[in-house]
Enzyme design. Sequence first.
Site, mmCIF file in Angstrom:
data_model
loop_
_atom_site.group_PDB
_atom_site.id
_atom_site.type_symbol
_atom_site.label_atom_id
_atom_site.label_comp_id
_atom_site.label_asym_id
_atom_site.label_seq_id
_atom_site.Cartn_x
_atom_site.Cartn_y
_atom_site.Cartn_z
ATOM 1 C CE LYS A 113 -4.095 -2.287 1.492
ATOM 2 N NZ LYS A 113 -4.738 -2.967 2.599
ATOM 3 C CE LYS A 195 -6.055 -9.484 -2.958
ATOM 4 N NZ LYS A 195 -6.938 -9.520 -1.853
ATOM 5 C CE LYS A 198 -14.292 -6.066 -0.730
ATOM 6 N NZ LYS A 198 -13.213 -5.649 0.164
HETATM 7 P P1 ADP Z 1 -10.175 -7.150 -1.425
HETATM 8 O O1 ADP Z 1 -8.774 -7.647 -1.239
HETATM 9 O O2 ADP Z 1 -10.756 -7.572 -2.699
HETATM 10 O O3 ADP Z 1 -10.346 -5.683 -1.127
HETATM 11 P P2 ADP Z 1 -10.911 -7.808 1.258
HETATM 12 O O4 ADP Z 1 -9.525 -7.397 1.564
HETATM 13 O O5 ADP Z 1 -11.990 -7.011 1.887
HETATM 14 O O6 ADP Z 1 -11.053 -7.853 -0.325
HETATM 15 O O7 ADP Z 1 -11.100 -9.332 1.576
HETATM 16 C C1 ADP Z 1 -12.240 -9.932 2.153
HETATM 17 C C2 ADP Z 1 -12.017 -11.428 2.224
HETATM 18 O O8 ADP Z 1 -11.914 -12.001 0.913
HETATM 19 C C3 ADP Z 1 -10.743 -11.842 2.957
HETATM 20 O O9 ADP Z 1 -11.020 -13.008 3.711
HETATM 21 C C4 ADP Z 1 -9.788 -12.161 1.841
HETATM 22 O O10 ADP Z 1 -8.824 -13.122 2.242
HETATM 23 C C5 ADP Z 1 -10.703 -12.743 0.786
HETATM 24 N N1 ADP Z 1 -10.155 -12.533 -0.572
HETATM 25 C C6 ADP Z 1 -10.001 -11.335 -1.203
HETATM 26 N N2 ADP Z 1 -9.499 -11.512 -2.446
HETATM 27 C C7 ADP Z 1 -9.318 -12.862 -2.611
HETATM 28 C C8 ADP Z 1 -8.861 -13.690 -3.691
HETATM 29 N N3 ADP Z 1 -8.534 -13.172 -4.871
HETATM 30 N N4 ADP Z 1 -8.816 -15.035 -3.487
HETATM 31 C C9 ADP Z 1 -9.201 -15.569 -2.308
HETATM 32 N N5 ADP Z 1 -9.660 -14.859 -1.262
HETATM 33 C C10 ADP Z 1 -9.730 -13.518 -1.395
#
Ligand code: ADP
Length: 331
Positions: A113, A195, A198
């Site tokens: 970040k 990965k 969001k």
């Molecule tokens: P993002 O990274 O998309 O902003 P969050 O950080 O809010 O999402 O993650 C919410 C949940 O979703 C967490 O438990 C995270 O480990 C899981 N998660 C997010 N992206 C992935 C991914 N590409 N594959 C597997 N799990 C994921």
Amino acid sequence: MSKEVVLSGIRPTGFLHLGNYFGAMRNYVRMQDEYNCYFFVADWHSLTTHPDTKELRTSVNRVLAENIACGLDPEKVALYIQSDVPEIAELYLYLNMLAYKGELEKVPTFKDKVRLSPDNVNAGLLTYPVLMASDILIHRATKVPVGKDQEQHLEMARNFAERFNHRYGEVFPLPYAFNFQTSLAKIMSLDGNGKMSKSENAMGTLYLNDSEEEIIKKIKKAKTDSGPTESNSVKPDYIENLFTLMRLVSKEDVTAKFESDFNNCFIRYGDMKKQLAEDMAAFIAPIREKAQSIQNDEAYLSKITKAGAEKARESASATLKLVRQAMHMNH
Ligand code: ADP
Ligand code: TRP
């Protein structure tokens, strides 16, 4: 014997996607009958990277609606908004005194970040893992269903818990990341870069809110190559990811056919992607439709989060009492 405590959270920073579903929500739903579950929307955490709060309420409602649409039953679990539980902030304050600048600066998500937004390296971002540890420890949770990207944060939560226990007395059990499969899920982006997420990489990410046309378009564009030239080759990451997605949403015999085509060097990725797009669209449609039907129902959602916060605060204040006792701060 009382049930084991499960806790997890999702930041309201955008539309939920397949990574969130398979890394997190699918496990939540499977755990809700067996465990004492707390699930929440991490609005405080979103402020570390998204200080603009104009869209926050809408995003919080959408995450709530999508959780319910995926099968979470608010009658069975406490579903709440982080900022409705001020006890978390008090525990965060105490744990901050046990967290060291050096270890926080080494966390890979922090370093990422800093690289992405060098102008917004705020103290909240640095202490993100401390707030996350507080979310977990405030309910003395032991199982935390999350994706692979959160493993390091869980390790830090264990470190803070152990440090507290060591200094002030045994209050916290140690929390571990949890997934029903043998390994934690990681859903890669369709373009093979990083990965699904969001806030980045919209074309490579399949959102639970995507229409059938969007799903088809994104999968059609997914990265492939000219196919294997030797039988039983190891699949490149981006091809393995298409198979992972197929295993998750397609019928077993369909996946098996493409596996065997790959192993025999017959595979036609165009056909595979067409099949995957069709199965994915059928998988996402009911979730999208249900979420859309509840996300604007303020009255329903606020009834749920009020009840959720009440349940969460009851458990949180019981833990804080133990914390204050252990710290000799129960004046
Ligand atoms: P993002 O990274 O998309 O902003 P969050 O950080 O809010 O999402 O993650 C919410 C949940 O979703 C967490 O438990 C995270 O480990 C899981 N998660 C997010 N992206 C992935 C991914 N590409 N594959 C597997 N799990 C994921
Ligand atoms: N850090 C998590 C993520 O980015 C979200 C989160 C905040 C969380 N607090 C938590 C997850 C507590 C599990 C438990 O995905």
